[in-house]
Write an enzyme that holds these catalytic residues in place. Structure first.
Site, short mmCIF file in Angstrom:
data_model
loop_
_atom_site.label_atom_id
_atom_site.label_comp_id
_atom_site.label_asym_id
_atom_site.label_seq_id
_atom_site.Cartn_x
_atom_site.Cartn_y
_atom_site.Cartn_z
N SER A 116 0.80 -1.22 0.00
CA SER A 116 0.00 0.00 0.00
C SER A 116 0.84 1.28 0.00
O SER A 116 1.62 1.49 -0.91
CB SER A 116 -0.94 -0.05 1.21
OG SER A 116 -1.83 1.01 1.19
N ARG A 121 -6.48 5.31 21.61
CA ARG A 121 -6.46 3.88 21.29
C ARG A 121 -5.07 3.47 20.83
O ARG A 121 -4.32 4.30 20.29
CB ARG A 121 -7.51 3.51 20.23
CG ARG A 121 -7.24 4.10 18.87
CD ARG A 121 -8.19 3.55 17.80
NE ARG A 121 -7.64 2.41 17.11
CZ ARG A 121 -6.76 2.48 16.11
NH1 ARG A 121 -6.30 3.65 15.69
NH2 ARG A 121 -6.32 1.39 15.52
N GLY A 151 -2.87 -0.11 15.54
CA GLY A 151 -2.73 -1.49 15.12
C GLY A 151 -1.53 -1.68 14.22
O GLY A 151 -1.16 -2.80 13.87
#
Ligand code: 16G
Ligand code: MG
Length: 556
Positions: free
Chosen positions: A76, A517, A520
């Site tokens: 990507s 958070r 990831g």
């Protein structure tokens, strides 16, 4: 052999053991993990992983009665030396979550015996019959390591007797399209022709219909991140109506795919979104319309400069609201409002003003999920028409079978309604429903701007973004940061007491919102904040960062 039967000395098992020695584990990597983006690391280290993905793709196909599974080799928006791999399930969606941990297991064997053992575990767990057919298709982006990695993938497929086809160099969404097209070939409504040209034909024809009665304002310039999007968009253009026909002139820039080192370098959707600035090679005048794809063309953001120049970004939130408003209007004009439920799915990173616009101005349902495409995709699939976008520009629109049947079987009641119906039908074909697709989303946005007769200025004034900030804080252990399920990651359950401290801080600011958070994809936590003034946002986010820093420092 019977379903679920596995013999470590069997024919395929022996072939695996003999072949995998050619693709040994790299000493540099302790453990590979299949995350939200599949496996991703330095291209030099991925041969062993590719071999394992060949095994797993074949097993997944055997498990699903020989339906075709896709393998996409890409990293990507990462730099050119990186690479990665993702599996694609039969309807073009991401690999089922249960299997992600098997992907991790099968590539982490320390020696051939362990690889064979992991392979056997999947067979036993899913009761797979090794004599059943297996079909896999694959493609790669323009990275130099791709050609070599394909060989490793093929070795895994060959060892386990999988029928496979190499589609060469493609964008990620094109491979998703091909997987779905392959698996629906014999259905009443096939997704499309099983070829790269079939992709262009389907989308090109839909765009032509969508633009039949309108004219675009020209030109638009597309920064392709020097990635695979460049040659594929140029190919797509051959299937589109000409500038004379529809008013649209498309300039393609950052198209140097032969120069590996410039891939994603200072350009592309990720750069523009995270740096909040125009890409390398930008030469637009004030208010010129530009957009950027990422390196594998599954993300898109728009932007322009105001006089100054002042950079203005039209990100995934803007595309989601634009698409939702357009589709909502068409649904109403075609008299489907009673029947078809339209919703917008975002993550908590969506600007609060965009969500408010969806519920208050558009009067549509709005919903939030955790970060990651699969979460948004699943939530959107519960609507008749589900629009989903991450702020970073990954997103699409899903039409349920009920929606498709309703839209395609309707008898129009007036010429005006016929016109709207045709545009809505075209939208169902124009949009790549398997996954976010920069090329397809680009043409959708262009068609909508033409219909609404919007310039970029008019588009951006539909609502005003709340001042916001996204910060990153490196911590010793990001796995200590867990969020409460069902809160779209906006509330921490651990470390204990931190959420209460954040709440106390946020309460001090007008219309403040702030959440933390664990990333990831990076060893850090992310802090997102929003408030009525940008001064407040800066102060709030900095204070929360300090709170985290104090804990991380003291937690040892
Ligand atoms: C992955 C996700 C992307 C998400 C990003 C968040 C997929 C295919 N990709 O790239 O959707 O926005 O992770 O990164 O799901 P973060 O966890 O570091 O914030
Ligand atoms: Mg991408």
């Amino acid at each position: 052999m019977a379903p679920g039967a596995f013999d470590p000395k069997g024919k395929l098992e022996t072939a695996i053991a003999e072949s995998v020695v050619n693709f040994p584990r790299p000493a540099e990597v302790d453990k590979f993990t299949y995350g939200t983006a599949g496996f991703r690391t330095k291209g030099d280290w991925l041969d062993h992983v590719m071999f394992g993905m060949g095994l797993l793709a074949g097993l997944r196909s055997r498990k699903l009665k020989g339906q075709t599974i896709g393998v996409m080799i890409t990293a990507s928006h990462n730099k050119a030396e990186d690479n990665g791999v993702k599996l694609v399930d039969p309807m073009g969606e991401m690999l089922e979550q249960d299997w992600e941990s098997w992907a991790t297991t099968i590539v982490n064997g320390q020696n051939p015996e362990e690889t064979v053992k992991a392979y056997g575990e999947v067979i036993q767990k899913y009761n797979i019959d090794q004599d059943k057919p297996a079909n896999v298709i694959y493609a790669r982006d323009t990275r130099p390591s791709g050609a070599r990695l394909v060989k490793a993938l093929e070795a895994g497929l060959k060892a386990t007797n999988v029928t496979y086809k190499d589609f060469g160099i493609l964008t990620t969404p094109q491979l998703h399209y091909l997987v779905r097209a392959t698996n629906t070939q014999n259905d009443k409504n096939p997704y499309g022709e099983v070829s790269e040209a079939g992709y262009y034909k389907k989308i090109g024809a839909a765009f032509r219909t969508a633009m039949k009665n309108v004219k675009a304002t020209s030109p638009v310039t597309v920064d392709c991140a020097n990635g695979v999007g460049a040659p594929k968009l140029k190919e797509m253009i051959k299937y589109l109506p000409t500038e004379e026909e529809c008013g649209l002139k498309i300039n393609v820039v950052n198209d140097r795919v032969e120069q590996a080192e410039v891939l994603n370098k200072d350009c592309g959707a990720d750069y523009v979104k995270t740096q909040q600035k125009v890409p390398q090679g930008f030469d637009g005048k004030a208010y010129d319309r530009w957009c950027s794809f990422d390196g594998d063309a599954d993300r898109i953001v728009y932007y322009f400069n105001e006089e100054g120049p002042v950079f203005r970004l039209l990100d995934g939130d803007r595309i989601a609201t634009l698409a939702a408003s357009f589709l909502g209007d068409l649904v109403a004009k075609c008299d489907f409002s009673e029947n078809l439920k339209l919703g917008v799915v975002q993550t908590a990173y969506a600007n609060g003003a965009s969500s408010k616009y969806v519920t208050e101005r558009l009067q549509l349902q709005s919903e939030f999920t955790p970060t990651g495409v699969k979460h948004l995709h699943h939530a959107a699939a519960r609507y008749d028409i589900g629009v989903y976008f991450e702020a970073n520009g990954h997103g699409t629109v899903l039409f349920s079978n009920k929606a498709l049947n309703t839209i395609w079987s309707k008898e129009p009641e007036s010429p005006a309604q016929l016109e709207n119906l045709e545009v809505l039908r075209a939208a169902t074909e124009l949009i790549n429903q398997t996954v976010g697709d920069a090329i397809s989303d680009f043409l959708l946005v262009e068609a909508i701007l033409a219909h609404k007769e919007y310039t970029v200025q008019e588009w951006i004034t539909t609502y005003t973004d709340k001042p916001n900030k996204l910060a990153k804080q490196v911590v010793k252990r990001r796995d200590e940061y867990k969020t409460v399920p069902g809160t779209a990651e906006q509330k921490l359950e651990s470390p204990k007491g931190l959420q209460e401290q954040i709440d106390t801080e946020v309460a001090k600011y007008r219309e403040g919102r702030c959440f933390v958070r664990a990333s990831g994809t990076e060893d850090a936590v992310r802090i997102y904040g929003e408030a009525l003034s940008s001064y407040d946002v800066d102060h709030m986010v900095q204070t929360v960062a300090d709170l985290i820093n104090m804990r991380s420092g003291s937690s040892g």
